[in-house]
Design an enzyme around this catalytic site. Structure first.
Site, PDB file in Angstrom:
ATOM      1  CB  CYS A   1      -0.985  -0.036   1.156  1.00  0.00           C
ATOM      2  SG  CYS A   1      -2.472   0.908   0.772  1.00  0.00           S
TER       3      CYS A   1
ATOM      4  CG  HIS B   1      -3.635  -3.492   2.981  1.00  0.00           C
ATOM      5  ND1 HIS B   1      -2.608  -3.037   3.778  1.00  0.00           N
ATOM      6  CD2 HIS B   1      -4.310  -2.396   2.575  1.00  0.00           C
ATOM      7  CE1 HIS B   1      -2.659  -1.719   3.862  1.00  0.00           C
ATOM      8  NE2 HIS B   1      -3.687  -1.300   3.137  1.00  0.00           N
TER       9      HIS B   1
ATOM     10  CD  GLU C   1      -1.410  -6.109   5.091  1.00  0.00           C
ATOM     11  OE1 GLU C   1      -1.119  -6.314   3.900  1.00  0.00           O
ATOM     12  OE2 GLU C   1      -1.586  -4.954   5.548  1.00  0.00           O
TER      13      GLU C   1
END
Ligand code: GLN
Length: 536
Positions: free
Chosen positions: A382, A509, A511
């Site tokens: 990001c 993102h 993650e």
């Protein structure tokens, strides 16, 4: 449908979320379909606008809901994909009730905490169960500690709920602390007794008590807790401090057969769990063959929880490569002040996580430049992608003054900027690109190779600013590769630098989509590259 409600007592930070997630893991291993849900008694409508100092990371779901980081544990520990129905704060409840009142939906009634607010809470549990009718068990964790004024309405709602759906369909689990008083050399059960008494005062008798303890729980204490708290002895479960990793939690809770207790208490017919693969994952985490050092350059680096999902994703990807990931936390402002000397010489990879605001940005740009020039694997997430773009524009293309309009409104060369339609939106929650987006992945790129050559990807977003397409040609001519763009608007999703062992940066993102049984391909590629870098 069956319901588990997890409450907490004595103190906060007992790992209630991990307990709830672990019960989810164990029930899934018994072949039950679970869903998890978190109720937070604070007045913020969602954690999206809360500072990481207050709240740790904001965890984003597919539907764009900005939620508590416990939902991250839920998704990583189980196979469920959560939505806004799985998260509720007091702020949201009150907002809805007051909106209804203004609309006249209550037909002139006096609007009260009970029944109107409690009804709204119960309604949320019902909506979650209706949205996923094939679920066997919904596990709801209530934030805060029993006895807090602000949590009271939630507990009252749960009490009513259990009455309505039938007590046999609900399992109340209370997580408490057993402190060790060193001077007496004794583990104390009194706080647990008192916290359960508080719960019973409002009409909730827990079925299972999970006792968080540094050590073990002996038979005497088990019996004492059982007697004072009015539960059978086997229903007093120890939740010991785990030695190495949070992924041991389900294995620890399994020692006291919590999954069987829950299953029996709810009258569920379920299999004995086979935890071999979970145990294998934990073993790989605990005894890895290799090691890499990953430098994370961020603004909230001193906070344990600010980059939670990133740290977990690195750990998970490490396990897939039989590698321990040692995190080197680097303060971006230090790099800004001291230059590259603030970056440890021994990092095998540099990761720049998401972030907002100007503080530390120049330090991050220095770190990205260092990674690019020295051939150190770089992974930007990001803001980390926007940083890589600015760095490339400035130092490879020679575009002086390249910047993001987030940091410099008057930037001469806004290589990162707002989209036209976002200009003028003032509501902080309003202008963000949030949640799942389908994007096209271009073949022949590093990312395509890592994703297994699929043509489209789905990833979660949480940002305002975008790669400015006015500069796309210029950057591409200088060698930047665009590996993915959003399907609807063609917004840049992944950039790569092919003249480098691993230089990949994503606007989304990744993650938020990494699980023990499915490490994210980009994290996996990054760790592999870091390992190669270390061994070279
Ligand atoms: N601040 C940047 C933006 O709003 C990046 C956000 C992030 O990293 N999550 O676009």
């Amino acid at each position: 449908m069956k319901y588990i409600f997890v409450t907490g007592g004595v103190v906060s930070s007992l790992g209630k979320g991990l307990a709830a997630a672990s019960i989810g893991t164990l029930l899934e291993h018994r072949n039950l379909k679970v869903q998890l849900q978190k109720f937070d008694p604070y007045l913020n409508v969602d954690p999206g606008t809360m500072s990481p100092y207050q709240h740790g990371e904001v965890y984003v779901l597919d539907d764009g809901a900005e939620t508590d980081l416990d939902l991250g544990h839920y998704e990583r520990f189980t196979n469920c994909t959560l939505s806004q129905l799985n998260s509720l704060s007091s702020g949201q409840v009150f907002e809805n009730v007051i909106k209804k009142e203004r609309r006249g939906d209550y037909l002139g009634a006096t609007v009260q905490f009970i029944p109107h607010v409690t009804d709204a809470i119960k309604e949320h549990i019902k909506q979650a169960s209706e949205a996923a009718p094939d679920t066997d068990v919904i596990i709801t964790e209530i934030g805060g500690t029993v006895g807090d004024i602000e949590g009271h309405l939630f507990l009252e709602a749960l009490r009513q709920f259990s009455l309505e759906v039938g007590r046999e369909n609900v399992c109340f689990i209370h997580v408490t602390l057993l402190p060790l008083v060193k001077a007496a050399g004794e583990i104390k059960t009194k706080p647990t007794q008192q916290s359960v008494a508080k719960l019973r005062e409002i009409g909730i008798q827990p079925d299972i008590i999970i006792c968080r303890t540094e050590h073990d729980l002996d038979e005497d204490n088990r019996r004492k807790i059982a007697m004072f708290c009015n539960v059978p002895v086997p229903n007093v479960v120890a939740f010991r401090d785990v030695n190495h990793t949070i992924y041991e939690c389900p294995l620890d809770l399994r020692k006291d057969k919590i999954d069987r207790l829950v299953s029996d208490s709810l009258g569920l017919d379920s299999d004995t769990p086979d935890l071999t693969s979970w145990q294998g994952f934990v073993d790989r985490l605990i005894k890895p063959t290799h090691k890499v050092r990953i430098g994370v350059v961020g603004k909230y680096i001193e906070l344990q929880d600010a980059y939670k999902s990133i740290y977990e994703s690195l750990t998970i990807a490490g396990a897939a490569h039989d590698t321990k990931v040692k995190l080197i936390k680097i303060d971006a402002e230090e790099v800004e002040k001291k230059g590259v000397s603030a970056i440890s010489k021994k990092v095998d990879g540099i990761l720049i996580p998401g972030g907002f605001g100007e503080r530390g940005v120049e330090g991050k740009i220095i770190a990205a430049q260092h990674a690019r020039e020295k051939g150190i694997p770089y992974f930007g997430i990001c803001l980390g992608m926007q940083i890589a773009t600015i760095e490339f524009a400035r130092n490879v293309c020679g575009i002086e003054g390249a910047d993001s309009t987030e940091f410099n409104k008057e930037a001469k060369h806004p290589v990162i900027c707002l989209q036209e339609e976002q200009q003028g939106v003032v509501d902080k929650g309003g202008s963000m690109r949030l949640g799942d987006c389908r994007s096209v992945l271009f073949s022949g790129t590093k990312s395509a190779e890592l994703y297994g050559n699929c043509t489209h990807i789905h990833e979660r977003h949480r940002h305002r600013y975008e790669f400015n397409s006015d500069y796309q040609d210029q950057l591409q001519e200088a060698g930047l590769v665009i590996a993915s763009v959003s399907e609807d608007q063609g917004l840049v999703e992944i950039i790569e630098n092919p003249d480098h062992p691993f230089f990949v940066a994503a606007q989304f993102h990744p993650e938020f989509k990494s699980k023990p049984n499915a490490p994210h391909p980009l994290f996996s590629g990054f760790i592999k590259a870091a390992l190669d870098h270390r061994l070279s």
